[in-house]
Write an enzyme that holds these catalytic residues in place. Structure first.
Site, short mmCIF file in Angstrom:
data_model
loop_
_atom_site.label_atom_id
_atom_site.label_comp_id
_atom_site.label_asym_id
_atom_site.label_seq_id
_atom_site.Cartn_x
_atom_site.Cartn_y
_atom_site.Cartn_z
N LYS A 262 39.00 37.65 47.99
CA LYS A 262 37.85 37.39 48.85
C LYS A 262 38.12 38.04 50.21
CE LYS A 262 35.25 34.50 46.40
NZ LYS A 262 33.89 34.90 45.98
N LYS B 261 26.60 35.91 35.82
CA LYS B 261 26.96 34.50 35.67
C LYS B 261 25.76 33.82 35.04
CE LYS B 261 29.57 34.42 40.00
NZ LYS B 261 29.71 33.83 41.35
O1 LIG Z 1 37.41 32.14 39.81
C1 LIG Z 1 36.22 31.87 39.94
O2 LIG Z 1 35.70 30.92 39.30
C2 LIG Z 1 35.34 32.70 40.79
C3 LIG Z 1 35.57 32.64 42.24
C4 LIG Z 1 34.47 33.31 43.01
O3 LIG Z 1 34.63 34.45 43.37
C5 LIG Z 1 33.29 32.54 43.37
C6 LIG Z 1 33.44 31.16 43.40
C7 LIG Z 1 32.40 30.37 43.76
C8 LIG Z 1 31.19 30.92 44.08
C9 LIG Z 1 31.00 32.28 44.06
C10 LIG Z 1 32.04 33.10 43.68
C11 LIG Z 1 31.73 34.55 43.64
O4 LIG Z 1 31.98 35.25 42.66
O5 LIG Z 1 31.12 35.05 44.59
MG LIG Z 2 30.88 37.04 44.03
#
Ligand SMILES: O=C(O)CCC(=O)c1ccccc1C(=O)O
Ligand SMILES: [Mg+2]
Length: 370
Positions: free
Chosen positions: A164, A263
């Site tokens: 991130k 997703k």
């Molecule tokens: O390991 C994971 O579950 C994903 C982590 C992650 O990047 C994420 C987690 C929560 C909300 C949004 C995101 C994203 O992909 O932006």
């Molecule tokens: Mg993302």
């Protein structure tokens, strides 16, 4: 034919092993609702609400999903019957958006359908992979911690690392990671924390050979992303901007991205996910399955989805132990040699529910009968 007779909503509160920080929010406690649906023959399927407690990622929350399920979606499901799970989204169509609420119950119906066909969910979705590459996400923290985590995950066999980033912590951490791991398949997720005026910063990221940069600009944008993509080499991957099949089509037509993260929760379910997957495949846009810090139930759906052909990039698909001391499915998701086995010999989602764990984490149960 599937006629849903009963739906139970299990409200859970899970604690992440360690807080997860992104540019927008730090998640410590993970609320979730497990949707348990039962048809006229007593076949039971599971889905998960992956919205967060507050609307930082998309506009939905656990509470808006609960409202939608209780007052609209469950009554609609009770009022209809389904030959195939792809019909569920048609029944939901006149209700705008609320993708995560819709996805949770659609996912449970897909599970029921696969169980009734006595095949795996992966097979029913059209998947062909027996195992998928695991990827893992490293949240924002200090450089040393992030580097240590990467080292641990690589030792665990993960094939791809996503970090991130945010404008105040991007180049420095990427440079540092590249110093230690020059060839690591690495990508960065900005969760829409940049503006077009930051274009020079984003151009600088180009020199670090990132697999892609995920959602640099606004969550509702595809126009500025187009301009940005024309100015940088690194492929842009859209996440928040793609909430429907139409969004994916437009972004691809405009040239706003070269990769899409799918997703099921964000796009309203598995049926819509497959539609986006197929369209991307026809247009040579690779896709990968994104994660939501979810429990094993949603993770099981994601693994099944990732078995489809055009999911050619390792997703945010990590082991149960990445986030949980104890997951709510049995067996837990395991990563071996960087791979996760798709449970293709098991009916439905291919994982059982860990009743004891669920009991421990339950804060409330609602039951709805037709
Ligand atoms: O390991 C994971 O579950 C994903 C982590 C992650 O990047 C994420 C987690 C929560 C909300 C949004 C995101 C994203 O992909 O932006
Ligand atoms: Mg993302």
């Amino acid at each position: 034919m599937i006629r849903i007779q009963k739906v139970v909503l299990h409200h859970l509160s899970l604690k992440l092993k360690t807080p997860f920080e992104s540019s927008l929010e730090t998640v410590t406690d993970r609320e979730s609702i497990i949707v348990e649906a039962e048809d006229q023959r007593g076949v039971v399927g599971y889905g998960e609400v992956v919205a967060f407690s507050s609307p930082w990622y998309t506009e939905e929350t656990i509470q808006t999903c609960y409202h939608l399920l209780k007052d609209f979606l469950i009554p609609l499901v009770f009022g209809n019957s389904f030959e195939h799970p792809s019909e569920v989204q048609k029944v939901f169509k006149r209700l705008k958006r609320n993708q995560m609420a819709k996805s949770a119950i659609e996912g449970a119906i897909w599970d029921i359908y696969a169980k009734k066909q006595e095949t795996s969910l992966a097979l029913q979705l059209g998947g062909s992979r027996k195992e998928i590459d695991a990827g893992v996400v490293v949240g924002i923290s200090n450089q040393k911690t992030m580097l240590n985590q990467i080292e641990t995950y690589l030792a665990d066999g993960y094939k791809r690392i996503k970090i991130k980033i945010k404008p105040s912590q991007d180049l420095s951490i990427v440079r540092e990671i590249r110093k230690h791991f020059p060839n690591l398949p690495l990508m960065a997720d900005a969760n829409s924390s940049y503006k077009l005026t930051d274009i020079n910063r984003l151009k600088e990221l180009d020199q670090y050979n990132l697999l892609m940069i995920e959602q640099p600009l606004a969550a509702d944008d595809i126009v500025d992303h187009r301009l940005l993509q024309s100015q940088i080499e690194t492929p842009i991957c859209l996440d928040e901007s793609i909430v429907t099949f139409e969004d994916a089509k437009k972004a691809i037509e405009l040239g706003s991205c070269k990769v899409i993260n799918i997703k099921p929760g964000r796009v309203g379910g598995l049926t819509e996910s497959i539609k986006i997957h197929d369209y991307c495949m026809d247009h040579a846009i690779p896709v990968w399955v994104g994660g939501m810090l979810e429990s094993g139930v949603s993770r099981a759906h994601n693994i099944a989805l990732a078995s489809l052909e055009n999911f050619s990039i390792p997703g945010d698909l990590s082991a149960s132990t990445r986030y949980w001391e104890e997951d709510i499915i049995l067996p837990e998701v395991e990563v071996r040699n960087g791979k996760i086995k798709v449970p293709i010999d098991m009916p439905g989602i291919g994982f059982g529910l860990n009743e004891q764990a669920i009991k421990k984490f339950t804060t409330k149960i609602d039951q709805f009968n037709k």
